[in-house]
Write an enzyme that holds these catalytic residues in place. Structure first.
Site, short mmCIF file in Angstrom:
data_model
loop_
_atom_site.label_atom_id
_atom_site.label_comp_id
_atom_site.label_asym_id
_atom_site.label_seq_id
_atom_site.Cartn_x
_atom_site.Cartn_y
_atom_site.Cartn_z
N LYS A 272 2.35 2.19 -5.03
CA LYS A 272 3.08 1.68 -6.21
C LYS A 272 2.31 1.90 -7.50
O LYS A 272 2.88 2.14 -8.54
CB LYS A 272 3.36 0.17 -6.06
CG LYS A 272 4.32 -0.17 -4.96
CD LYS A 272 4.52 -1.66 -4.84
CE LYS A 272 3.28 -2.42 -4.41
NZ LYS A 272 2.84 -2.15 -3.04
N GLN B 142 2.18 -5.92 -3.09
CA GLN B 142 2.49 -6.02 -1.65
C GLN B 142 3.83 -5.32 -1.36
O GLN B 142 4.16 -4.37 -2.05
CB GLN B 142 2.51 -7.48 -1.16
CG GLN B 142 1.13 -8.12 -1.14
CD GLN B 142 0.71 -8.73 -2.46
OE1 GLN B 142 1.49 -9.40 -3.10
NE2 GLN B 142 -0.52 -8.54 -2.85
N ASP C 70 0.81 -1.23 0.00
CA ASP C 70 0.00 0.00 0.00
C ASP C 70 0.84 1.27 0.00
O ASP C 70 0.41 2.31 0.50
CB ASP C 70 -0.96 0.04 1.21
CG ASP C 70 -1.80 -1.21 1.30
OD1 ASP C 70 -2.28 -1.65 0.26
OD2 ASP C 70 -1.94 -1.74 2.42
N GLY D 149 -4.15 -4.17 -4.51
CA GLY D 149 -5.14 -3.18 -4.93
C GLY D 149 -4.43 -1.89 -5.26
O GLY D 149 -3.68 -1.37 -4.45
N HIS D 150 -4.59 -1.44 -6.47
CA HIS D 150 -3.94 -0.20 -6.89
C HIS D 150 -5.00 0.85 -7.13
O HIS D 150 -5.96 0.61 -7.86
CB HIS D 150 -3.19 -0.40 -8.21
CG HIS D 150 -1.96 -1.21 -8.06
ND1 HIS D 150 -1.32 -1.80 -9.12
CD2 HIS D 150 -1.24 -1.51 -6.97
CE1 HIS D 150 -0.26 -2.43 -8.68
NE2 HIS D 150 -0.19 -2.28 -7.38
P1 IMP Z 1 -2.78 -12.75 1.73
O1 IMP Z 1 -1.81 -12.16 0.76
O2 IMP Z 1 -4.21 -12.50 1.37
O3 IMP Z 1 -2.52 -14.19 2.02
O4 IMP Z 1 -2.57 -11.99 3.13
C1 IMP Z 1 -1.37 -12.13 3.88
C2 IMP Z 1 -0.97 -10.80 4.52
O5 IMP Z 1 -0.57 -9.90 3.51
C3 IMP Z 1 -2.11 -10.11 5.28
O6 IMP Z 1 -1.57 -9.42 6.39
C4 IMP Z 1 -2.64 -9.12 4.27
O7 IMP Z 1 -3.28 -8.03 4.88
C5 IMP Z 1 -1.35 -8.70 3.59
N1 IMP Z 1 -1.54 -8.21 2.23
C6 IMP Z 1 -1.81 -8.92 1.12
N2 IMP Z 1 -1.90 -8.13 0.05
C7 IMP Z 1 -1.66 -6.88 0.46
C8 IMP Z 1 -1.58 -5.61 -0.21
O8 IMP Z 1 -1.73 -5.48 -1.43
N3 IMP Z 1 -1.31 -4.55 0.59
C9 IMP Z 1 -1.10 -4.66 1.92
N4 IMP Z 1 -1.16 -5.82 2.57
C10 IMP Z 1 -1.43 -6.93 1.86
#
Ligand code: IMP
Length: 440
Positions: free
Chosen positions: A16, A223, A13, A40-41
């Site tokens: 990017k 991420q 977040d 999410g962008h």
């Molecule tokens: P998962 O990727 O859904 O398995 O989540 C694993 C961890 O990564 C959790 O703490 C999510 O909140 C975090 N996470 C996954 N995708 C994002 C992102 O795009 N931005 C911020 N945190 C993320």
């Protein structure tokens, strides 16, 4: 042969999407190489807001080749919905290419993600529940369903049966869920296959061909470094590698194809989901920062945890990713703070002090920031377009970061719009192409 990787230098977040969108001006190809629709962008263009989850940010640029690489996990429903929405809003999606080797998120992955979190209870990771972890787990277990499987009914069915077999126990509670009916699932996924068939190709060869022609390829990470499954705050991480090295694996290019690596960081810190966060704030200060920065998840709408900038973690990200430049976003959010804190070391258990990012989970869980206090500034900086226009305190804040992390800041975000940026000398020198495109 310029290959430029953009990665998140914090917990995701970082903004990017906006930076990728800007740099895409000068790029010929934009590639996503890991993650899925957990990302999410948000991109604001001409007053219009775009929320992309799977699509490379370059999709909003006409005729820019956009690649979803083999390292991405694809939920084909989300993909086709996103394609429909883009077309509905007049975006040409003809330049999209999808790796035949990318893995697919299946209905059972989402159910397992959800059930896994429920089972963990208080120990939950706080996943996005999009099925990301179970999909990557199947990939590693060699039970994954790949994009290419969508084009052959017999193979698809056989692979679904094989993938479901070891999951019987975990899926017991969903035994009667119609989503898991073999025939229904096969038919649904075959339909997705027909819909995306025109985009499926060998994207590794495609990207390498473009690099060979000397074109600029932008590798867009999702991420952030601290969510990396190997180098992040395990187990509170995602199931892929969001670090720069992963661009090679997830796009199918070699390390020598990468020339520059930009790390994106906010001017402060945020994190969603559970896990250690040494500079976390709470109380009114946190609420204020969250409001000013609109810190709510693009994908899940969850409130983000907020904190001061963590330079220990940022220096770690610089090392793990071999960062050549930093882009610092949301500097405007800090306007109006009398003083700003940045963590330059951690205090750990038994009052121990250390200046490196701890590898040990227990140490990290107990770490809190030791701060350097810097003066804040009052002025609204959103109209500034050069470093010289920034208040002295803001410039000092930037210099402090650069000197501590030892990576130059190339780009500074001062507002949500794509023109609300400052290209520093370091950024303009490296990316004259993008700067010229912006000026034009
Ligand atoms: P998962 O990727 O859904 O398995 O989540 C694993 C961890 O990564 C959790 O703490 C999510 O909140 C975090 N996470 C996954 N995708 C994002 C992102 O795009 N931005 C911020 N945190 C993320």
């Amino acid at each position: 042969m310029p290959g430029l990787v953009i990665i998140g230098a914090q917990w995701g977040d970082e903004g990017k999407g906006k930076i990728t969108d800007l740099l895409a001006e000068g790029a010929d190809v934009v590639v996503r190489f890991q993650g899925g629709n957990n990302a999410g962008h948000t991109i604001v263009r001409n007053g219009e807001t775009w929320k992309l989850h799977l699509m490379p940010s370059g999709i909003l640029h006409p005729n820019k080749l956009c690649v979803i690489g083999n390292g991405v996990v694809i939920d084909p429903k989300v993909l086709t919905d996103e394609l429909d929405e883009l077309r509905r809003r007049g975006v040409d999606t003809g330049a999209l290419r999808i790796s035949a080797n990318a893995h697919l998120i299946m209905p059972y992955h989402m159910l397992l993600d959800h059930a896994g979190e429920m089972r963990l209870g208080k120990l939950e990771i706080g996943t996005t529940r999009r099925g990301i972890g179970p999909c990557y787990a199947d990939k590693a277990a060699r039970l994954g369903i790949r994009v290419q499987d969508l084009l052959d009914e017999k193979i698809l069915k056989k692979k679904i049966v094989a993938a479901l077999e070891p999951k019987r126990l975990g899926l017991r509670d969903f035994a009667k869920d119609p989503q898991l009916d073999l025939q229904t699932m096969t038919e649904e996924y075959l339909t997705y296959g027909h819909r995306i068939k025109q985009y499926i190709t060998d994207t590794s060869k495609l990207v390498c061909d473009h690099l060979d022609r000397g074109e600029m390829v932008l590798f867009e990470g999702a991420q952030g470094t601290l969510l990396d499954i190997d180098h992040g705050t395990y187990p509170f991480v995602t199931s892929s590698n969001p670090i720069a090295g992963s661009a090679c694996i997830g796009a199918g290019v070699g390390p020598k194809d990468i020339d520059e690596i930009w790390g994106i960081t906010k001017a402060y810190s945020t994190r969603v989901g559970a896990g250690p966060f040494p500079t976390e704030l709470d109380g009114p200060m946190a609420a204020d920062l969250r409001e000013r920065g609109h810190e709510y998840g693009t994908t899940t709408g969850r409130e983000r945890r907020v904190g001061w900038l963590d330079l220990v973690a940022l220096r770690y990200a610089a090392r793990i990713n071999s960062l050549t430049a930093l882009a610092l976003t949301k500097l405007d959010v800090l306007s109006g703070q009398e003083r700003l804190l940045v963590a330059t070391a951690y205090r750990g258990p038994e009052d121990a002090e250390f200046d490196h990012f701890p590898y040990h989970q227990t140490v990290l869980h107990h770490a809190s920031g030791i701060y350097q206090e810097l003066p804040g500034w009052e002025e609204d900086i959103s109209a500034c377009r050069s470093e010289d226009e920034l208040p002295q305190a803001a410039r000092d804040y930037l210099r402090f970061i650069e000197e501590f992390v030892k990576v130059p800041i190339a780009l500074i975000g001062v507002g949500p719009g794509r023109d609300e940026v400052i290209w520093t000398k370091a950024g303009a020198a490296t990316h004259a192409g993008s700067t010229a495109a912006l000026a034009g």
